[in-house]
Design a protein around this motif. Sequence first.
Motif, mmCIF file in Angstrom:
data_model
loop_
_atom_site.group_PDB
_atom_site.id
_atom_site.type_symbol
_atom_site.label_atom_id
_atom_site.label_comp_id
_atom_site.label_asym_id
_atom_site.label_seq_id
_atom_site.Cartn_x
_atom_site.Cartn_y
_atom_site.Cartn_z
ATOM 1 N N LEU A 221 14.405 8.748 -5.791
ATOM 2 C CA LEU A 221 15.511 8.029 -6.419
ATOM 3 C C LEU A 221 15.109 7.411 -7.755
ATOM 4 O O LEU A 221 15.980 7.023 -8.551
ATOM 5 N N ALA A 222 13.795 7.329 -7.998
ATOM 6 C CA ALA A 222 13.303 6.702 -9.235
ATOM 7 C C ALA A 222 13.755 7.436 -10.487
ATOM 8 O O ALA A 222 13.678 6.890 -11.596
ATOM 9 N N GLU A 223 14.257 8.646 -10.316
ATOM 10 C CA GLU A 223 14.801 9.391 -11.463
ATOM 11 C C GLU A 223 15.918 8.614 -12.145
ATOM 12 O O GLU A 223 16.049 8.630 -13.381
ATOM 13 N N LYS A 224 16.713 7.881 -11.332
ATOM 14 C CA LYS A 224 17.853 7.154 -11.899
ATOM 15 C C LYS A 224 17.887 5.674 -11.521
ATOM 16 O O LYS A 224 18.794 4.955 -11.966
ATOM 17 N N LEU B 234 17.571 -1.238 -5.184
ATOM 18 C CA LEU B 234 17.472 -0.289 -6.283
ATOM 19 C C LEU B 234 18.687 -0.471 -7.195
ATOM 20 O O LEU B 234 19.825 -0.474 -6.714
ATOM 21 N N THR B 235 18.444 -0.634 -8.475
ATOM 22 C CA THR B 235 19.551 -0.780 -9.422
ATOM 23 C C THR B 235 19.509 0.379 -10.409
ATOM 24 O O THR B 235 18.442 0.831 -10.834
ATOM 25 N N LYS B 236 20.690 0.859 -10.756
ATOM 26 C CA LYS B 236 20.795 2.021 -11.642
ATOM 27 C C LYS B 236 20.226 1.700 -13.029
ATOM 28 O O LYS B 236 20.473 0.637 -13.589
ATOM 29 N N LYS B 237 19.433 2.614 -13.528
ATOM 30 C CA LYS B 237 18.827 2.417 -14.847
ATOM 31 C C LYS B 237 19.902 2.433 -15.932
ATOM 32 O O LYS B 237 20.919 3.125 -15.816
ATOM 33 N N SER B 238 19.657 1.654 -16.973
ATOM 34 C CA SER B 238 20.580 1.664 -18.098
ATOM 35 C C SER B 238 20.464 2.985 -18.834
ATOM 36 O O SER B 238 19.430 3.645 -18.779
ATOM 37 N N VAL C 131 20.947 14.013 1.261
ATOM 38 C CA VAL C 131 21.523 12.677 1.124
ATOM 39 C C VAL C 131 20.974 12.002 -0.128
ATOM 40 O O VAL C 131 21.714 11.368 -0.885
ATOM 41 N N VAL C 132 19.667 12.144 -0.348
ATOM 42 C CA VAL C 132 19.058 11.576 -1.554
ATOM 43 C C VAL C 132 19.700 12.171 -2.806
ATOM 44 O O VAL C 132 20.027 11.455 -3.757
ATOM 45 N N GLN C 133 19.923 13.481 -2.787
ATOM 46 C CA GLN C 133 20.520 14.133 -3.954
ATOM 47 C C GLN C 133 21.948 13.655 -4.189
ATOM 48 O O GLN C 133 22.363 13.438 -5.338
ATOM 49 N N THR C 134 22.695 13.459 -3.105
ATOM 50 C CA THR C 134 24.057 12.945 -3.257
ATOM 51 C C THR C 134 24.044 11.552 -3.863
ATOM 52 O O THR C 134 24.892 11.214 -4.703
ATOM 53 N N LEU C 135 23.080 10.725 -3.447
ATOM 54 C CA LEU C 135 22.955 9.390 -4.031
ATOM 55 C C LEU C 135 22.660 9.479 -5.525
ATOM 56 O O LEU C 135 23.209 8.708 -6.331
ATOM 57 N N LEU C 136 21.807 10.407 -5.904
ATOM 58 C CA LEU C 136 21.495 10.583 -7.328
ATOM 59 C C LEU C 136 22.724 11.049 -8.109
ATOM 60 O O LEU C 136 22.976 10.587 -9.225
ATOM 61 N N ASP C 137 23.481 11.951 -7.526
ATOM 62 C CA ASP C 137 24.695 12.438 -8.192
ATOM 63 C C ASP C 137 25.771 11.347 -8.263
ATOM 64 O O ASP C 137 26.522 11.263 -9.233
ATOM 65 N N LEU C 138 25.822 10.523 -7.229
ATOM 66 C CA LEU C 138 26.852 9.486 -7.135
ATOM 67 C C LEU C 138 26.644 8.381 -8.172
ATOM 68 O O LEU C 138 27.602 7.872 -8.760
ATOM 69 N N GLU C 139 25.407 7.978 -8.378
ATOM 70 C CA GLU C 139 25.048 6.956 -9.356
ATOM 71 C C GLU C 139 25.762 5.625 -9.105
ATOM 72 O O GLU C 139 26.298 4.995 -10.035
ATOM 73 N N ALA C 140 25.755 5.178 -7.851
ATOM 74 C CA ALA C 140 26.295 3.849 -7.555
ATOM 75 C C ALA C 140 25.438 2.791 -8.263
ATOM 76 O O ALA C 140 24.227 2.961 -8.403
ATOM 77 N N PRO C 141 26.026 1.698 -8.712
ATOM 78 C CA PRO C 141 25.244 0.684 -9.428
ATOM 79 C C PRO C 141 24.073 0.115 -8.625
ATOM 80 O O PRO C 141 23.026 -0.195 -9.194
ATOM 81 N N LYS C 142 24.259 -0.023 -7.303
ATOM 82 C CA LYS C 142 23.196 -0.602 -6.474
ATOM 83 C C LYS C 142 23.024 0.208 -5.192
ATOM 84 O O LYS C 142 24.010 0.672 -4.597
ATOM 85 N N ILE C 143 21.764 0.334 -4.757
ATOM 86 C CA ILE C 143 21.440 0.864 -3.436
ATOM 87 C C ILE C 143 20.558 -0.160 -2.740
ATOM 88 O O ILE C 143 19.523 -0.578 -3.287
ATOM 89 N N ASP D 77 0.823 -1.211 0.000
ATOM 90 C CA ASP D 77 0.000 0.000 0.000
ATOM 91 C C ASP D 77 0.855 1.258 0.000
ATOM 92 O O ASP D 77 0.565 2.228 -0.721
ATOM 93 N N GLN D 78 1.910 1.277 0.804
ATOM 94 C CA GLN D 78 2.754 2.463 0.903
ATOM 95 C C GLN D 78 3.461 2.742 -0.422
ATOM 96 O O GLN D 78 3.575 3.903 -0.849
ATOM 97 N N PHE D 79 3.923 1.705 -1.079
ATOM 98 C CA PHE D 79 4.625 1.917 -2.349
ATOM 99 C C PHE D 79 3.654 2.312 -3.461
ATOM 100 O O PHE D 79 3.984 3.129 -4.318
ATOM 101 N N GLN D 80 2.453 1.777 -3.428
ATOM 102 C CA GLN D 80 1.469 2.164 -4.441
ATOM 103 C C GLN D 80 0.963 3.586 -4.213
ATOM 104 O O GLN D 80 0.756 4.339 -5.167
ATOM 105 N N ARG D 81 0.786 3.951 -2.945
ATOM 106 C CA ARG D 81 0.212 5.255 -2.630
ATOM 107 C C ARG D 81 1.238 6.376 -2.652
ATOM 108 O O ARG D 81 0.930 7.508 -3.056
ATOM 109 N N ILE D 82 2.470 6.103 -2.209
ATOM 110 C CA ILE D 82 3.473 7.149 -2.039
ATOM 111 C C ILE D 82 4.545 7.106 -3.130
ATOM 112 O O ILE D 82 4.838 8.114 -3.766
ATOM 113 N N ALA D 83 5.153 5.943 -3.338
ATOM 114 C CA ALA D 83 6.241 5.858 -4.324
ATOM 115 C C ALA D 83 5.713 6.024 -5.748
ATOM 116 O O ALA D 83 6.304 6.739 -6.561
#
Length: 471
Positions: A437-440, A464-468, A408-420, A104-110
Amino acid sequence: MSRKMKHQVLEGLTIERIASEGKCVAHYEGKVVFVSQVAPGDVVDVRVTKGRSSFLEGDVIHIQHYSPDREEPFCSHFGVCGGCKWQHISYPLQLSYKRQQVIDQFQRIAKVPIPEVQPIIGAASSTYYRNKLDYTFSNNRWLTKEEIDSGETFERSALGFHVPKRFDKIVDIQHCYLQEGISNEVRNSLRSFALAEAISFYDIVKQTGILRNLIIRNTLTTETMVIVQFGEDNAEAIEKVMSFLKTNFPQITSLLYVVNLKKNETFHDLDVITYSGRDHIEEEMEGLRFRIGPKSFYQTNPAQAQRLYEVAREFAGLTGEEVVYDLYTGTGTIASFVARQAKEVIGIEYVEAAIEDAKLNAEINGLTNTRFYAGDMKDMFTAEFIQQHARPDVVITDPPRAGMHADVVQTLLDLEAPKIVYVSCNPGTQARDVALLAEKYDVTAIQPVDMFPQTYHVENVVLLTKKSPSA
């Protein structure tokens, strides 16, 4: 209109489902009604306690028909002490509701595409699973309605848990089903001894009295720590209490006390005195030893903590060549747990004392590929920090209930690690962060774990895996 409904009794409401935070949902004239301590399928009469334009909240005053999914609560304190609020619901059904809560939380919020949420990993034991309990002494015991109506005089001293939303009232606990070992015996014996010796129980309102707080910690390795907080620096009373515990409970491996003259029970800034035994206890997980001091944090359900960490490690997919960042590392338990399968693990945590524990635990276990840093996460986890250290192949993050700071979320987006690998005790804030984080990143696996049976709380692990580049 809704405010005028306060105190009104709504008869014959059918409880439909469980919502967030353990409350159940019914409907009345198109309005959602939130009700606690009921089960789906109950038919109840409810007195409205809060009214808003879109919803109502209420308390059950009568159950007309019991749900077939109900179970008889096993604890005599059910409904009063505030713990174990789902005792009246079967454990398999609890697990089902918790998994649905994640969905429910992922459908309603994410609101992002997600894979099928895996069946929740339930606990082998739904009782006696906690390794730490905090009890409060009070001279103002919570009286039941029957005791009040009887007109008799009762002993008002108590040693137990706070009544929900009443800081000044304590439920006197006779038996708690959360902690095994000598926990119940220590609490009950100490209460009886203190009453017999006329040692005063704390007055929470006036902030006076000798006995203030009792903390009992234990481990799967059968070690026990007992910490007594005293509200007055009374050497004679302190010696009486500590000598009683040492003499009557030789199983206690770490017997400690604190003199706390502050206005709250926290003691992280106070000296802890070792009266007998060691100043710590030790837990074991997969052959790793973790030293737990009186101020240390450790997962309160150690058996399920191992299952949780196994999921996080599996999601990380380590081969021994990866650099792992462990954000919100605490005392470094996850970092140490994955270190033997990683090239290097870097842990960051804002509590400096926790980082010292993390370094000590790594040393105890002979881990030479871990590094730990203390500081506010949003200030520490920056592009500059990453430039000074190896870039991570995997980031494991286990933030507090509030989730991750936007920086912190923005740093993760900038970092683009293969997996979170995102571990969370609050699927709501986890879903919020995942939406950002779904942006990337794509959500590729979701695994809930039940850390706290008999409650509505659920732990959840997301990969979470980095999008191709073409995505």
